[in-house]
Write an enzyme that holds these catalytic residues in place. Structure first.
Site, PDB file in Angstrom:
ATOM      1  N   PRO A 177      39.866  14.291  61.488  1.00  0.00           N
ATOM      2  CA  PRO A 177      40.818  13.423  62.178  1.00  0.00           C
ATOM      3  C   PRO A 177      40.656  13.454  63.694  1.00  0.00           C
ATOM      4  O   PRO A 177      41.186  12.587  64.393  1.00  0.00           O
ATOM      5  CB  PRO A 177      42.178  13.990  61.760  1.00  0.00           C
ATOM      6  N   SER A 203      38.767  15.988  71.297  1.00  0.00           N
ATOM      7  CA  SER A 203      39.262  17.144  72.037  1.00  0.00           C
ATOM      8  C   SER A 203      38.763  17.123  73.476  1.00  0.00           C
ATOM      9  O   SER A 203      39.536  17.314  74.412  1.00  0.00           O
ATOM     10  CB  SER A 203      38.818  18.446  71.361  1.00  0.00           C
ATOM     11  N   GLY A 241      37.624  13.237  65.033  1.00  0.00           N
ATOM     12  CA  GLY A 241      36.278  12.712  65.292  1.00  0.00           C
ATOM     13  C   GLY A 241      35.256  13.814  65.448  1.00  0.00           C
ATOM     14  O   GLY A 241      34.395  13.763  66.322  1.00  0.00           O
ATOM     15  N   TYR A 243      29.945  24.528  51.509  1.00  0.00           N
ATOM     16  CA  TYR A 243      30.059  25.086  52.852  1.00  0.00           C
ATOM     17  C   TYR A 243      29.441  26.483  52.863  1.00  0.00           C
ATOM     18  O   TYR A 243      29.996  27.438  52.357  1.00  0.00           O
ATOM     19  CB  TYR A 243      31.520  25.162  53.295  1.00  0.00           C
TER      20      TYR A 243
END
Length: 347
Positions: A212, A219, A214, A65
């Protein structure tokens, strides 16, 4: 729409070797990379401290990351004894050396990656160390053998795998107990339910569910794509392409309808569905905003009946999702196998 109040965050046992974590974790990737430009360190450190203060102590990062910058951020955030309050997970295995993405699992790389992560995180030991992606050229026994040495040396406490096949998980577990398998599990990523999840449960391995929500889809639905920056990795993913997005938006609409009936947000409902998969499952939704973090832990208050679970699973059947999880250019990034140990010739 109503937002469920944040509850106390319970603790769960992850795997069979003694690791205990908060029932929901915090994925830190988007703070530094892949989901648009890096966010200001000061804001992200405030968010991490807020999460730990709220009882979300299971923090997930990786050397890929940034690369590296997310671990450096966590290192700053965990100063002053904060590291003693958390369960810290990081990963190795994805190399970007020379501008080329390569999956690596050979012993020398494993050790060098671990030691570099410890330095960036400014800790002497990592609670959970995952092989981020499986090197399909190196027998899993060889990679786990080196990780076992790192456990014995006190540099890592527990070993994890990510995106490994059921057979790879079994072979790894035979060398040293695997504490957790990280996998993508959500209302629109359910392929792991057929073989991976049952294998983990048979072996007493905890399950950590990444993305979780997607990758943010649950949202706000298709509106998510309208607000993505040009360098947001999700722009390239099949499920967000126009030919698939219109179809997938119908799935979000159905989930949103159920959420309205429940008096929660669609993201809380999607997260609650993952929580209801069992006490051996820990979702790690990522966010860069305290407001969204608070909403996410509100999912712990959403209780679903068997009928509601069945309705969600009917709505989120495989036929109702279009597009793969990854592009075809990343063929080894899902449920990966490795060659037999007998084929290995050490360098």
């Amino acid at each position: 729409m109503a937002t469920m109040a944040a509850p106390a965050v319970k603790r769960i046992k992850l795997g069979s070797q003694g690791l205990e974590v908060s029932a929901q974790g915090l994925g830190c990737m988007g703070m530094s990379s892949f989901y648009g430009p890096p966010k200001p360190d000061s804001d992200m450190i405030e968010l991490i401290h807020h999460a730990v203060g709220s009882g979300v102590t299971f923090l997930d990062t990786s050397d890929s990351y940034g690369p590296h910058t997310n671990e450096i951020l966590l290192g700053k955030a965990l100063k002053g004894g904060v590291w003693q309050k958390v369960e810290l997970a990081t990963k190795f295995g994805i190399s970007f050396a020379g501008g080329k993405t390569e999956i690596q699992g050979n012993p020398g790389y494993v050790r060098a990656a671990c030691e570099a992560s410890l330095k960036r995180l400014n800790v002497a030991c990592v609670n959970l160390y995952y092989q981020h992606r499986i090197d399909t050229r190196v027998p899993i026994e060889v990679t786990i053998g080196e990780l076992k040495k790192l456990v014995e040396e006190g540099k890592i406490k527990y070993i994890g795998l990510s995106e490994a096949s059921a057979s790879t998980i079994r072979r790894a577990h035979a060398v040293h107990p695997i504490t957790a398998v990280q996998l993508e599990w959500s209302l629109w990523s359910r392929d792991v339910e057929a073989e991976i999840v049952p294998t983990c449960r048979e072996l007493g391995i905890g399950i950590v569910a990444y993305s979780p929500l997607g990758r943010g889809f649950f949202s706000v639905g298709s509106k998510l794509v309208e607000n993505l920056s040009k360098d947001d990795y999700r722009q390239s993913l099949p499920r967000f392409q126009p030919e698939n997005l219109a179809h997938n938006a119908k799935l979000f609409d159905r989930v949103n309808e159920i959420a309205q009936r429940k008096g929660c947000t669609p993201s809380q409902l999607a997260l609650a569905w993952v929580h209801h998969q069992g006490d051996d499952v820990c979702p790690i939704p990522g966010t860069t905003k305290i407001k969204n973090f608070n909403q996410n832990i509100g999912a712990l208050s959403v209780k679903l009946t068997p009928e509601e679970m069945a309705e969600l699973e009917y709505v989120a059947s495989v036929d109702n999702v279009k597009g793969g999880r990854y592009t075809s250019s990343l063929p080894t990034w899902e449920s990966s196998d490795t060659p037999p140990l007998s084929s290995w010739k050490a360098a």
